[in-house]
Design a protein around this motif. Structure first.
Motif, PDB file in Angstrom:
ATOM      1  N   SER A   1       4.536   5.896   2.548  1.00 43.18           N
ATOM      2  CA  SER A   1       3.371   5.540   2.215  1.00 43.18           C
ATOM      3  C   SER A   1       2.599   6.678   1.418  1.00 43.18           C
ATOM      4  CB  SER A   1       1.717   5.560   3.622  1.00 43.18           C
ATOM      5  OG  SER A   1       2.055   6.698   4.089  1.00 43.18           O
TER       6      SER A   1
ATOM      7  N   ASN B   1       0.633  -1.047  -0.407  1.00 41.66           N
ATOM      8  CA  ASN B   1      -0.169  -0.260  -0.159  1.00 41.66           C
ATOM      9  C   ASN B   1       0.695   1.587   0.176  1.00 41.66           C
ATOM     10  OD1 ASN B   1       0.694   0.316   2.732  1.00 41.66           O
ATOM     11  ND2 ASN B   1      -1.048   0.904   3.346  1.00 41.66           N
ATOM     12  N   HIS B   2       2.515   1.572   0.086  1.00 35.25           N
ATOM     13  CA  HIS B   2       2.667   2.236  -0.160  1.00 35.25           C
ATOM     14  C   HIS B   2       3.041   2.742  -1.753  1.00 35.25           C
ATOM     15  CE1 HIS B   2       5.582   2.450   3.543  1.00 35.25           C
ATOM     16  NE2 HIS B   2       3.955   2.076   3.617  1.00 35.25           N
TER      17      HIS B   2
END
Lengths: 112, 114
Positions: free
Chosen positions: B96, B28-29
């Motif tokens: 992120s 999810n980065h």
């Protein structure tokens, strides 16, 4: 060019003592991050402090930021032998791409 | 705790050979980076990557270097025609939300060019 420079380059203390490392930089920043690196290992993030903050704490770590002096300090209280490592400050800059500029680091030795 | 993983941890290569260093950023980065640290020297920025393109690169990152995100999880650094002075620890990093946020680094890949 923007650059973080740590002082001292090396520090040797006894377990239980406090260790203070300083970082200076040249240009304006949005934030400053401190990292630890054990010999030959990766960079472990310690604390991020933003330009509008003056002090942050995390466990035994205390970071201060003085934007007027373009300097930051990392204080480790009640040091332990496991704190032996190199400590780096890293500053971001106006490019707004997340690029970090690292200093040379302070090598800390904590003697048991 | 999620972490950035890098492979190989150590690679020895002959001068002139091509090397690919691999990284799996934290899931999810969205922002990815490569840095390098020559033995005894500072950590140096090489390149930042966002939205499938390079957002900034340093003077070090010349035509010899390239980066790629071949799928949804990997991020690679390719070094063509390696030179002795390419010997260094190469760190992959991710964040992120990009600028102004914590950047997490991997354990690094030691590259030795002989």
């Amino acid at each position: 060019s923007q650059q973080g420079e740590e002082d001292p380059q090396a520090l040797s203390i006894q377990e239980g003592e406090n260790a203070t490392m300083n970082c200076s930089y040249k240009t304006s920043i949005n934030n400053l991050q401190w990292y630890r690196q054990n010999s030959g290992r990766g960079l472990v993030h310690l604390i991020l402090i933003r330009s509008n903050e003056r002090e942050k704490h995390s466990g035994r770590l205390r970071v201060t930021l003085d934007t007027s002096k373009k300097s930051s300090s990392l204080l480790i209280t009640a040091s332990r032998a496991a704190d032996t490592a190199s400590y780096f400050c890293a500053t971001d800059g106006p490019s707004n791409t997340g690029k970090l500029i690292f200093g040379q680091g302070t090598t800390l030795q904590v003697k048991p | 705790e999620p972490e950035v993983t890098q492979t190989p941890s150590h690679q020895v290569t002959q001068m002139g050979q091509e090397v690919i260093l691999r990284c799996v950023p934290i899931s999810n980065h969205l922002y990815f980076y490569w840095y390098r640290q020559i033995l005894g020297q500072k950590v140096e920025f090489l390149v930042s990557f966002y939205n499938n393109e390079i957002s900034e690169k340093s003077e070090i990152f010349d035509d010899q270097f390239s980066v790629e995100r071949p799928d949804g999880s990997n991020f690679t650094l390719k070094i063509r025609s390696t030179k002795l002075e390419d010997s260094a620890m190469y760190f992959c990093a991710s964040s992120s939300s990009g600028p102004g946020n914590t950047i997490y680094f991997g354990e690094g890949s030691w590259l030795t060019v002989v």
